[in-house]
Write a protein that holds these residues in place. Structure first.
Motif, PDB file in Angstrom:
ATOM      1  N   ARG A   1       0.829  -1.202   0.000  1.00 36.04           N
ATOM      2  CA  ARG A   1       0.000   0.000   0.000  1.00 36.04           C
ATOM      3  C   ARG A   1       0.866   1.256   0.000  1.00 36.04           C
ATOM      4  N   ILE A   2       1.994   1.206   0.707  1.00 38.59           N
ATOM      5  CA  ILE A   2       2.861   2.382   0.814  1.00 38.59           C
ATOM      6  C   ILE A   2       3.748   2.550  -0.415  1.00 38.59           C
ATOM      7  N   SER A   3       4.325   1.440  -0.883  1.00 35.67           N
ATOM      8  CA  SER A   3       5.325   1.535  -1.950  1.00 35.67           C
ATOM      9  C   SER A   3       4.771   1.265  -3.333  1.00 35.67           C
ATOM     10  N   GLY A   4       3.603   0.656  -3.413  1.00 36.92           N
ATOM     11  CA  GLY A   4       3.108   0.240  -4.712  1.00 36.92           C
ATOM     12  C   GLY A   4       3.873  -1.006  -5.155  1.00 36.92           C
ATOM     13  N   ASP A   5       3.526  -1.532  -6.304  1.00 36.34           N
ATOM     14  CA  ASP A   5       4.195  -2.744  -6.777  1.00 36.34           C
ATOM     15  C   ASP A   5       5.480  -2.357  -7.512  1.00 36.34           C
ATOM     16  N   VAL A   6       6.522  -2.025  -6.724  1.00 41.22           N
ATOM     17  CA  VAL A   6       7.789  -1.599  -7.323  1.00 41.22           C
ATOM     18  C   VAL A   6       8.562  -2.774  -7.900  1.00 41.22           C
ATOM     19  N   LEU A   7       8.217  -3.993  -7.474  1.00 43.08           N
ATOM     20  CA  LEU A   7       8.939  -5.164  -7.969  1.00 43.08           C
ATOM     21  C   LEU A   7       8.253  -5.644  -9.250  1.00 43.08           C
ATOM     22  N   THR A   8       8.472  -4.881 -10.319  1.00 42.05           N
ATOM     23  CA  THR A   8       7.861  -5.209 -11.605  1.00 42.05           C
ATOM     24  C   THR A   8       8.599  -6.378 -12.249  1.00 42.05           C
ATOM     25  N   ALA A   9       8.040  -6.874 -13.351  1.00 40.54           N
ATOM     26  CA  ALA A   9       8.670  -7.986 -14.062  1.00 40.54           C
ATOM     27  C   ALA A   9      10.060  -7.604 -14.563  1.00 40.54           C
ATOM     28  N   ASP A  10      10.231  -6.345 -15.031  1.00 39.55           N
ATOM     29  CA  ASP A  10      11.541  -5.897 -15.517  1.00 39.55           C
ATOM     30  C   ASP A  10      12.567  -5.869 -14.385  1.00 39.55           C
ATOM     31  N   VAL A  11      12.163  -5.333 -13.232  1.00 40.24           N
ATOM     32  CA  VAL A  11      13.076  -5.284 -12.084  1.00 40.24           C
ATOM     33  C   VAL A  11      13.416  -6.695 -11.630  1.00 40.24           C
ATOM     34  N   TRP A  12      12.429  -7.574 -11.624  1.00 45.13           N
ATOM     35  CA  TRP A  12      12.645  -8.963 -11.216  1.00 45.13           C
ATOM     36  C   TRP A  12      13.689  -9.633 -12.116  1.00 45.13           C
ATOM     37  N   ARG A  13      13.528  -9.478 -13.441  1.00 48.80           N
ATOM     38  CA  ARG A  13      14.462 -10.119 -14.375  1.00 48.80           C
ATOM     39  C   ARG A  13      15.871  -9.562 -14.218  1.00 48.80           C
ATOM     40  N   ARG A  14      15.971  -8.274 -13.867  1.00 50.20           N
ATOM     41  CA  ARG A  14      17.284  -7.655 -13.725  1.00 50.20           C
ATOM     42  C   ARG A  14      18.036  -8.212 -12.515  1.00 50.20           C
TER      43      ARG A  14
END
Length: 229
Positions: free
Chosen positions: A201-214
């Protein structure tokens, strides 16, 4: 005073003149169903009384706890008694289901470096919390009483001036409450899903698919905050 009141209650009935011989009794705790009473004193022994008939209580067993100022709580199912006290500061569990043959279960836990001053079970009896003399709180997995293990890291209050006096689980077991020696109350959320929802709720979904793959190449992507809004 409570012990004396119990003795007076028993002795007020001519059919129930009973007196426990514990030296300086300071421990008095009933099993959750009220049908067994544990009394302990400075001699290190804990006496077990059958109180299923309050007018005719019967002492049915005793054991040497090794604690000269014992504090104890029954497990929610009433089969075991958890005992703490000096000079050994760890928690020792005793199987008192057969009070005439009480026996220790597993190994003593906790009490390394600091005495344990309080212990509390959750309502299901599958875990318990201990409070150390340094106000550190530790959760324990009690699903296998013969092999008790720590659950996660210790809970260390962040306020240097706050000193816990006692702890308790909420009835649903999702929160642990600590009360300070000056009356301050602290709550700890023990449900990891609640913590995940707050983070998302505070940060939003910052762990996107692109960030995950990186940062996690080769590991299948999992949306941590999916459905947590």
């Amino acid at each position: 005073m409570v012990v004396l009141a119990v003795q007076a209650r028993w002795e007020s009935n001519t059919n129930a003149r009973q007196r426990d011989d514990a030296q300086s009794p300071g421990l008095l705790v009933f099993r959750p169903d009220g049908r067994q009473l544990a009394i302990g004193g400075t001699d290190g022994r804990i006496r077990l009384w059958d109180t299923s008939n309050p007018d005719r209580p019967v002492r049915v067993g005793q054991f040497v706890s090794g604690r000269t100022d014992p504090h104890a709580v029954y497990t929610p199912d009433g089969r075991m008694l958890a005992v703490i006290g000096t000079p050994v500061h760890a928690v020792r569990f005793w199987d008192v289901h057969d009070p005439a043959h009480a026996r220790p279960v597993g190994r003593p836990v906790g009490g390394v470096g600091t005495p344990i001053v309080a212990i509390e079970f959750d309502s299901r009896g599958q875990r318990f919390a201990t409070l150390g003399g340094d106000t550190t709180i530790q959760l324990w997995d009690f699903t296998d009483p013969a092999h008790i293990t720590e659950t996660g890291g210790s809970i260390i209050p962040t306020e240097d001036s706050w000193h816990a006096g006692d702890i308790a689980f909420t009835p649903d077991g999702e929160y642990l409450i600590g009360v300070g020696v000056r009356g301050e109350i602290r709550w700890w959320d023990l449900n990891p899903d609640h913590s995940l929802r707050r983070v998302c709720r505070i940060s939003g979904d910052v762990l996107t698919a692109d960030v995950w793959r990186r940062y996690l190449p080769g590991v299948p992507y999992r949306a941590a905050c999916e459905g947590q809004a």
